[in-house]
Design a protein around this motif. Structure first.
Motif, mmCIF file in Angstrom:
data_model
loop_
_atom_site.group_PDB
_atom_site.id
_atom_site.type_symbol
_atom_site.label_atom_id
_atom_site.label_comp_id
_atom_site.label_asym_id
_atom_site.label_seq_id
_atom_site.Cartn_x
_atom_site.Cartn_y
_atom_site.Cartn_z
ATOM 1 N N LEU A 200 10.779 39.082 23.384
ATOM 2 C CA LEU A 200 11.187 39.909 22.256
ATOM 3 C C LEU A 200 10.007 40.049 21.303
ATOM 4 C CD1 LEU A 200 13.907 41.249 21.435
ATOM 5 C CD2 LEU A 200 14.266 39.320 19.906
ATOM 6 N N LEU A 201 9.541 41.263 21.122
ATOM 7 C CA LEU A 201 8.460 41.552 20.188
ATOM 8 C C LEU A 201 9.039 42.095 18.890
ATOM 9 C CD1 LEU A 201 5.700 43.349 22.311
ATOM 10 C CD2 LEU A 201 5.403 41.204 21.061
ATOM 11 N N HIS A 202 8.682 41.506 17.755
ATOM 12 C CA HIS A 202 9.041 42.024 16.438
ATOM 13 C C HIS A 202 7.774 42.553 15.773
ATOM 14 C CE1 HIS A 202 12.817 39.879 16.981
ATOM 15 N NE2 HIS A 202 13.271 40.370 15.834
ATOM 16 N N TYR A 203 7.904 43.712 15.126
ATOM 17 C CA TYR A 203 6.771 44.320 14.441
ATOM 18 C C TYR A 203 7.205 44.665 13.019
ATOM 19 C CZ TYR A 203 3.080 47.710 13.317
ATOM 20 O OH TYR A 203 2.052 48.375 12.726
ATOM 21 N N VAL A 204 6.453 44.157 12.043
ATOM 22 C CA VAL A 204 6.819 44.332 10.635
ATOM 23 C C VAL A 204 6.379 45.712 10.148
ATOM 24 C CG1 VAL A 204 6.635 43.396 8.315
ATOM 25 C CG2 VAL A 204 6.561 41.841 10.286
ATOM 26 N N LEU A 205 7.346 46.508 9.724
ATOM 27 C CA LEU A 205 7.082 47.862 9.233
ATOM 28 C C LEU A 205 6.761 47.871 7.745
ATOM 29 C CD1 LEU A 205 10.043 49.613 11.086
ATOM 30 C CD2 LEU A 205 7.632 49.644 11.764
ATOM 31 N N ASP A 206 7.348 46.924 7.013
ATOM 32 C CA ASP A 206 7.111 46.828 5.571
ATOM 33 C C ASP A 206 7.586 45.458 5.091
ATOM 34 O OD1 ASP A 206 6.201 47.656 3.143
ATOM 35 O OD2 ASP A 206 7.842 49.061 2.733
ATOM 36 N N GLU B 56 15.566 47.202 11.578
ATOM 37 C CA GLU B 56 16.446 46.718 10.526
ATOM 38 C C GLU B 56 15.691 46.569 9.214
ATOM 39 O OE1 GLU B 56 19.704 43.131 9.654
ATOM 40 O OE2 GLU B 56 18.526 43.155 11.507
ATOM 41 N N ASP B 57 16.349 46.986 8.122
ATOM 42 C CA ASP B 57 15.861 46.718 6.775
ATOM 43 C C ASP B 57 16.617 45.484 6.286
ATOM 44 O OD1 ASP B 57 14.262 49.030 6.750
ATOM 45 O OD2 ASP B 57 15.966 50.264 6.152
ATOM 46 N N CYS B 58 15.912 44.374 6.190
ATOM 47 C CA CYS B 58 16.573 43.097 5.914
ATOM 48 C C CYS B 58 16.828 42.886 4.417
ATOM 49 C CB CYS B 58 15.723 41.946 6.439
ATOM 50 S SG CYS B 58 15.534 41.942 8.233
ATOM 51 N N ARG C 30 3.304 39.971 7.350
ATOM 52 C CA ARG C 30 3.488 41.135 6.479
ATOM 53 C C ARG C 30 3.330 42.409 7.307
ATOM 54 N NH1 ARG C 30 -1.517 39.007 5.918
ATOM 55 N NH2 ARG C 30 -3.298 40.426 6.092
ATOM 56 N N ARG C 31 3.375 43.549 6.629
ATOM 57 C CA ARG C 31 3.279 44.856 7.281
ATOM 58 C C ARG C 31 2.072 44.915 8.224
ATOM 59 N NH1 ARG C 31 4.476 50.342 6.540
ATOM 60 N NH2 ARG C 31 2.747 51.744 7.032
ATOM 61 N N GLY C 32 2.302 45.461 9.440
ATOM 62 C CA GLY C 32 1.223 45.617 10.400
ATOM 63 C C GLY C 32 1.033 44.421 11.306
ATOM 64 N N GLN C 33 1.822 43.363 11.074
ATOM 65 C CA GLN C 33 1.756 42.193 11.939
ATOM 66 C C GLN C 33 3.059 42.057 12.727
ATOM 67 O OE1 GLN C 33 0.798 39.266 8.760
ATOM 68 N NE2 GLN C 33 -1.087 38.880 9.915
ATOM 69 N N GLY C 34 3.023 41.198 13.730
ATOM 70 C CA GLY C 34 4.223 41.008 14.527
ATOM 71 C C GLY C 34 4.202 39.668 15.231
ATOM 72 N N PRO D 138 11.504 41.523 0.931
ATOM 73 C CA PRO D 138 11.996 41.305 2.301
ATOM 74 C C PRO D 138 11.472 42.357 3.267
ATOM 75 C CG PRO D 138 13.724 42.232 0.934
ATOM 76 C CD PRO D 138 12.605 41.882 0.008
ATOM 77 N N TRP D 139 11.212 41.895 4.482
ATOM 78 C CA TRP D 139 10.638 42.800 5.461
ATOM 79 C C TRP D 139 11.680 43.720 6.105
ATOM 80 C CZ3 TRP D 139 8.568 38.412 9.142
ATOM 81 C CH2 TRP D 139 9.639 37.704 9.697
ATOM 82 N N SER D 140 11.169 44.817 6.598
ATOM 83 C CA SER D 140 11.888 45.647 7.560
ATOM 84 C C SER D 140 11.052 45.607 8.824
ATOM 85 C CB SER D 140 12.063 47.078 7.042
ATOM 86 O OG SER D 140 10.808 47.688 6.786
ATOM 87 N N TYR D 141 11.714 45.558 9.967
ATOM 88 C CA TYR D 141 10.964 45.444 11.207
ATOM 89 C C TYR D 141 11.676 46.192 12.330
ATOM 90 C CZ TYR D 141 14.277 41.518 11.833
ATOM 91 O OH TYR D 141 15.401 40.741 11.914
#
Length: 273
Positions: free
Chosen positions: A39-45, A22-24, A60-64, A82-85
């Motif tokens: 549930l694992l979330h991974y930040v894409l941007d 999702e792009d939030c 931020r990006r690269g973290q989850g 805002p993040w997308s993940y």
């Protein structure tokens, strides 16, 4: 997008329940709420924050972050960037041990993976698996294992829970190796090499946990398997000896009597009575 998957009857050890990305919008949030699975979330941007147990984590990006079942959590996208993940929901008997190997738990829910874009690639492969038929569930399970393997390999340190259970994990690996290979000829050194530990260190861990040496455990396991085979009248004592890793029937008889207190022949005769 989000895709929900039916509960697995085949892959009970590890099963992917859902995945998506999702792009939030700025300030988009979810919670406080609880989940019924991991549930694992991974930040894409972009960036945002995750809250659990009264602790707030800026990401931020690269973290989850990991959401554990039945934990009250809250997460929100940043307002300026805002993040997308992407996310992966899963369950199964192997889930917790694998997460512990990655240093992830209720008390340690944050991870970092910024080496390459393989997590995004695995997500894309999950999406593309929609074209598969009967093999899709197995493909998705394999991709989930690959994802967790990245987190395990890149984890800088093990979680306290994993460190505490390290002995049990190594002992279980020894027992599994013996269970799979007892009919064959191998040494304790072979087991240590397979597990990736120094032989003396592994032997010390095993004996501390099991009150038996690895060699003693192996002999007992083989003799127990031999006892199970004794009821099969089609197998001779020599056949049973070979089937549990002894090609010298005299040595087998000697070890059997040492462990069971009677000779193989006497044990079999008692079974028939």
């Amino acid at each position: 997008m989000i895709e929900y998957l039916p509960r697995s009857k085949q892959h009970t050890g590890l099963h992917l329940n859902q995945f998506g990305n999702e792009d939030c919008l700025p300030g988009h949030f979810f919670g406080p709420a609880v989940r019924s699975h991991y549930l694992l979330h991974y930040v894409l941007d972009g960036e945002g924050f995750f809250e659990v147990g009264g602790v707030r984590y800026e990401l931020r990006r690269g973290q989850g972050f990991l959401i554990c079942a039945d934990m009250i959590t809250y997460y929100q996208a940043g307002t300026a960037n805002p993040w997308s993940y992407c996310w992966f929901g899963f369950e199964g008997t192997s889930a917790e041990p694998l997460l512990k190997q990655a240093g992830l738990s209720k008390s340690s829910p944050i991870f970092c993976y910024d080496q390459d874009n393989r997590i995004e690639q695995y997500l894309q492969m999950m999406i593309e698996s929609g074209g598969l038929g009967k093999a899709r569930e197995t493909r998705l399970t394999g991709l989930l294992y690959l994802l967790l393997s990245l987190l395990i390999e890149s984890s800088p340190v093990a979680s306290p829970e994993y460190m505490e259970s390290r002995t049990e994990i190594y002992v279980e690996k020894v027992r599994n190796f013996i269970e799979m290979n007892y009919p064959y000829k191998f040494t304790v050194e072979d087991i240590a090499r397979f597990i990736g530990l120094n032989r003396s260190y592994l032997c010390s861990l095993f004996k501390q946990n099991m009150q038996l040496s690895i060699q003693e455990y192996l002999i007992r396991h083989r003799m127990n398997k031999a006892c199970e085979m004794m009821a099969n009248a089609e197998l001779s004592i020599a056949d049973i000896s070979r089937s549990v890793g002894y090609y010298d029937a005299l040595l087998f008889s000697k070890m059997f009597k040492k462990v069971k207190g009677v000779s193989p022949k006497h044990y079999r005769s008692e079974l028939r009575i």
